[in-house]
Enzyme design. Structure first.
Site, PDB file in Angstrom:
ATOM      1  CB  SER A 283      -0.377  -0.207   1.549  1.00  0.00           C
ATOM      2  OG  SER A 283      -1.696   1.478   1.256  1.00  0.00           O
TER       3      SER A 283
ATOM      4  CG  ASP B 289      -9.658   0.640  -9.190  1.00  0.00           C
ATOM      5  OD1 ASP B 289      -8.626   1.438  -8.868  1.00  0.00           O
ATOM      6  OD2 ASP B 289      -9.607   0.153  -7.865  1.00  0.00           O
TER       7      ASP B 289
ATOM      8  CB  SER C  92      -7.447  -6.775  -8.531  1.00  0.00           C
ATOM      9  OG  SER C  92      -8.467  -5.322  -9.110  1.00  0.00           O
TER      10      SER C  92
ATOM     11  CB  CYS D 257      -8.903   5.110  -5.481  1.00  0.00           C
ATOM     12  SG  CYS D 257      -8.970   3.634  -6.588  1.00  0.00           S
TER      13      CYS D 257
ATOM     14  NE  ARG E  47      -7.694   6.736   1.299  1.00  0.00           N
ATOM     15  CZ  ARG E  47      -7.701   5.267   1.261  1.00  0.00           C
ATOM     16  NH1 ARG E  47      -7.254   4.706   0.066  1.00  0.00           N
ATOM     17  NH2 ARG E  47      -6.964   3.809   1.952  1.00  0.00           N
TER      18      ARG E  47
END
Length: 329
Positions: free
Chosen positions: A61, A240, A244, A280, A307
């Site tokens: 992240s 997005d 993923s 995002c 965020r």
């Protein structure tokens, strides 16, 4: 004990008013943070002074880690990052054992995990609030952030009682981000249009809940496989990643499936002339062209900054105020 604890797992678990409060609190803390008012900083810094906030992350992240650690520090807590290489979870210790141990020593746990089952397991056995920082089904912190960003950019529109509902258009995959974002938009009185490639459908249970909320709030939600139709008149275009984390093995097939779903000038020309573009992050070129991503309509970096304030709001309500949305301190 955990049955009496309020956790943040998804936006659909919140009432409309509770969600509005979270967005308002995010704005509240953004105002304080931007003011650099030393008295306000000190007052808030005392709220969790001497406490620890755990970050159990099984996925890498950038924005989630920085915002969570920053929010914890703002309130005086010590953030403790627990990556998959740092603890025994999944190696020779069960989810139950890890949850019992970690929650006994911290004030809350931000969890960025693989499956929603993992989030539910944490909530079941934790003695402190669990904040879902991403799982395969939901991403509530992103939804809080996104609604803060939209309400900031369209404040005049939203305050005009005669104005039509904002139209938020999602072009891309049916994933965790849109699952929470769609519900969030409908709760705040916005219309949602979703376009996914053929063969990709929104989760039926989420669409059922979304339509229920839309009916109650006088909003609309539609899902199709037509990116051009969905883009017409959009106030916000959102996308997005198409591939993923954990799906890299299927990248070639997915990119072929997503042909025609890149947000480019052709789709932008169909949107409202004053539309905004959101993502995002991290962004890949197949999702959006440079001229849109870096263009005058893009608000992706404002969105990313927000965020931080979304994480502050979550800590404020679920940790400091123990899930009580009334009489916030």
């Amino acid at each position: 004990m955990s049955n009496s604890i309020r956790h943040l797992t998804s936006i659909k678990d919140l009432t409309d008013e509770e969600f509005k409060i979270l967005v308002d609190r995010a704005q509240h803390y953004k105002t304080i943070f931007k003011s650099s008012n030393s008295e306000e900083f000190q007052k808030n810094h005392l709220k969790l002074l001497g406490k620890t906030v755990a970050l159990i992350f099984t996925k890498r992240s950038t924005r989630t880690r920085i915002s969570t650690e920053g929010a914890a520090t703002f309130f005086g807590a010590q953030p403790m990052f627990l990556g998959k290489e740092d603890i025994q979870l999944g190696v020779n210790e069960s989810f139950y054992d890890t949850t019992k141990v970690v929650s006994s020593m911290v004030s809350c746990i931000f969890a960025r995990v693989n499956s929603h089952d993992d989030i539910q397991a944490l909530c079941k056995d934790s003695s402190v609030p669990i904040i879902n920082s991403l799982c395969d089904t939901y991403h509530p912190l992103q939804a809080i952030c996104d609604m803060l960003t939209i309400t900031e950019k369209f404040a005049a529109h939203l305050s005009d009682s005669s104005a039509k509902n904002l139209k938020i258009t999602w072009i891309g995959d049916a994933n965790n981000v849109i699952n929470d974002m769609a519900i969030a938009c409908l709760k705040l009185g916005m219309d949602v249009s979703i376009a996914t490639p053929q063969g990709i459908e929104m989760d039926a249970s989420i669409m059922k809940e979304a339509k229920k909320i839309a009916s109650q709030n006088g909003t609309k939600i539609e899902a199709s496989h037509d990116s051009k139709a969905a883009s017409k008149g959009a106030n916000v275009l959102v996308t997005d990643t198409f591939v993923s984390m954990g799906e890299e093995f299927a990248k070639e097939a997915k990119l072929k499936q997503f042909q025609g779903f890149q947000i480019n000038q052709e789709l932008a020309d169909l949107a409202d002339p004053d539309f905004k573009f959101m993502h995002c992050l991290p962004r890949h070129h197949e999702e959006v062209t440079d001229d849109v991503f870096y263009g005058k309509h893009s608000i992706v970096f404002d969105e990313a900054e927000n965020r931080l304030y979304a994480a502050m709001a979550a800590i404020d309500v679920f940790v400091i105020n123990k899930g009580n949305f009334k009489n916030l301190k």
